[in-house]
Design a protein around this motif. Structure first.
Motif, PDB file in Angstrom:
ATOM      1  N   UNK A 114      41.824  47.995  51.418  1.00 26.50           N
ATOM      2  CA  UNK A 114      41.562  47.383  50.119  1.00 26.50           C
ATOM      3  C   UNK A 114      40.402  48.080  49.429  1.00 26.50           C
ATOM      4  N   UNK A 115      40.494  48.143  48.117  1.00 24.22           N
ATOM      5  CA  UNK A 115      39.397  48.721  47.348  1.00 24.22           C
ATOM      6  C   UNK A 115      38.480  47.612  46.843  1.00 24.22           C
ATOM      7  N   UNK A 116      37.396  48.010  46.214  1.00 26.54           N
ATOM      8  CA  UNK A 116      36.413  47.030  45.740  1.00 26.54           C
ATOM      9  C   UNK A 116      36.994  46.082  44.704  1.00 26.54           C
ATOM     10  N   UNK A 154      39.294  38.846  45.050  1.00 25.62           N
ATOM     11  CA  UNK A 154      39.461  37.841  46.094  1.00 25.62           C
ATOM     12  C   UNK A 154      38.247  36.917  46.136  1.00 25.62           C
ATOM     13  N   UNK A 155      37.057  37.499  46.092  1.00 32.42           N
ATOM     14  CA  UNK A 155      35.822  36.705  46.135  1.00 32.42           C
ATOM     15  C   UNK A 155      35.725  35.767  44.926  1.00 32.42           C
ATOM     16  N   UNK A 156      36.088  36.275  43.742  1.00 32.44           N
ATOM     17  CA  UNK A 156      35.952  35.493  42.509  1.00 32.44           C
ATOM     18  C   UNK A 156      37.046  34.439  42.340  1.00 32.44           C
ATOM     19  N   UNK A 157      38.263  34.750  42.793  1.00 35.90           N
ATOM     20  CA  UNK A 157      39.401  33.896  42.456  1.00 35.90           C
ATOM     21  C   UNK A 157      40.088  33.191  43.624  1.00 35.90           C
ATOM     22  N   UNK A 158      39.748  33.561  44.834  1.00 41.49           N
ATOM     23  CA  UNK A 158      40.398  32.965  46.009  1.00 41.49           C
ATOM     24  C   UNK A 158      39.357  32.712  47.097  1.00 41.49           C
ATOM     25  N   UNK A 159      38.495  31.719  46.889  1.00 38.97           N
ATOM     26  CA  UNK A 159      37.392  31.510  47.833  1.00 38.97           C
ATOM     27  C   UNK A 159      37.833  31.227  49.271  1.00 38.97           C
ATOM     28  N   UNK A 177      27.969  45.641  48.288  1.00 31.81           N
ATOM     29  CA  UNK A 177      27.837  45.662  46.844  1.00 31.81           C
ATOM     30  C   UNK A 177      29.151  46.214  46.301  1.00 31.81           C
ATOM     31  N   UNK A 178      29.967  45.335  45.730  1.00 31.80           N
ATOM     32  CA  UNK A 178      31.293  45.714  45.270  1.00 31.80           C
ATOM     33  C   UNK A 178      31.206  46.391  43.913  1.00 31.80           C
ATOM     34  N   UNK A 179      31.883  47.522  43.792  1.00 29.63           N
ATOM     35  CA  UNK A 179      31.921  48.291  42.550  1.00 29.63           C
ATOM     36  C   UNK A 179      33.375  48.579  42.192  1.00 29.63           C
TER      37      UNK A 179
END
Length: 149
Positions: free
Chosen positions: A60-62, A68-73, A117-119
């Motif tokens: 998976x890429x950033x 996933x972090x923002x929309x599927x906790x 740190x996701x970019x």
């Protein structure tokens, strides 16, 4: 078992390794490419259908991780827990005398997923996606210290 592999990824089409299952590939039978699938989905009001993939895929890429972090906790928490669980290999493999050399991480930065740190970067719409029986990545990450799981 019907598997949705298009002509763009024909190399992923494989016979089943389970004796009682026969894989079929309807998109190949139709001669469809990914663009044909996207057009069909859009024509039927399903244009925003996401690509499928395993939550714990190390490819998976950033952009995927950030989404996933923002929309599927719940799924993000599962991925973080899995990332932590694989750090020192499989408990069974370790107990059987096959310990992991080094550490495994899901993210290419080789740090815990919840500390990365996701970019995110834009990715092409026709980039291959994983499916439940196949993955477009022909090469697995090399084994060794600090490698991605």
């Amino acid at each position: 078992m019907a598997i949705g592999i298009s002509l763009d990824e024909i190399g992923r089409a494989r016979d089943s390794d389970v004796a009682y299952t026969r894989n079929i590939f309807p998109l190949l039978d139709l001669g469809w490419r990914r663009t044909d699938c996207l057009r069909y989905l859009a024509d039927h009001g399903l244009g925003d259908t996401p690509k499928s993939s395993c939550v714990g895929c190390p490819f998976h890429d950033d952009g995927f991780w950030a989404d996933l972090r923002a929309n599927s906790p719940t799924e993000w928490a599962d991925a973080v827990a899995f990332d932590h669980a694989i750090r020192h290999g499989s408990a069974k493999a370790n107990a059987d005398g096959h310990p992991l050399r080094g550490q495994f991480f899901l993210h290419r930065a080789r740090v815990p997923l919840d500390e990365v740190l996701l970019r995110p970067r834009p990715r092409p719409a026709d980039a291959p996606a994983c499916g439940p029986w196949t993955c477009p990545h022909d090469t697995a990450p090399a084994a060794g210290h600090g490698e991605v799981a």
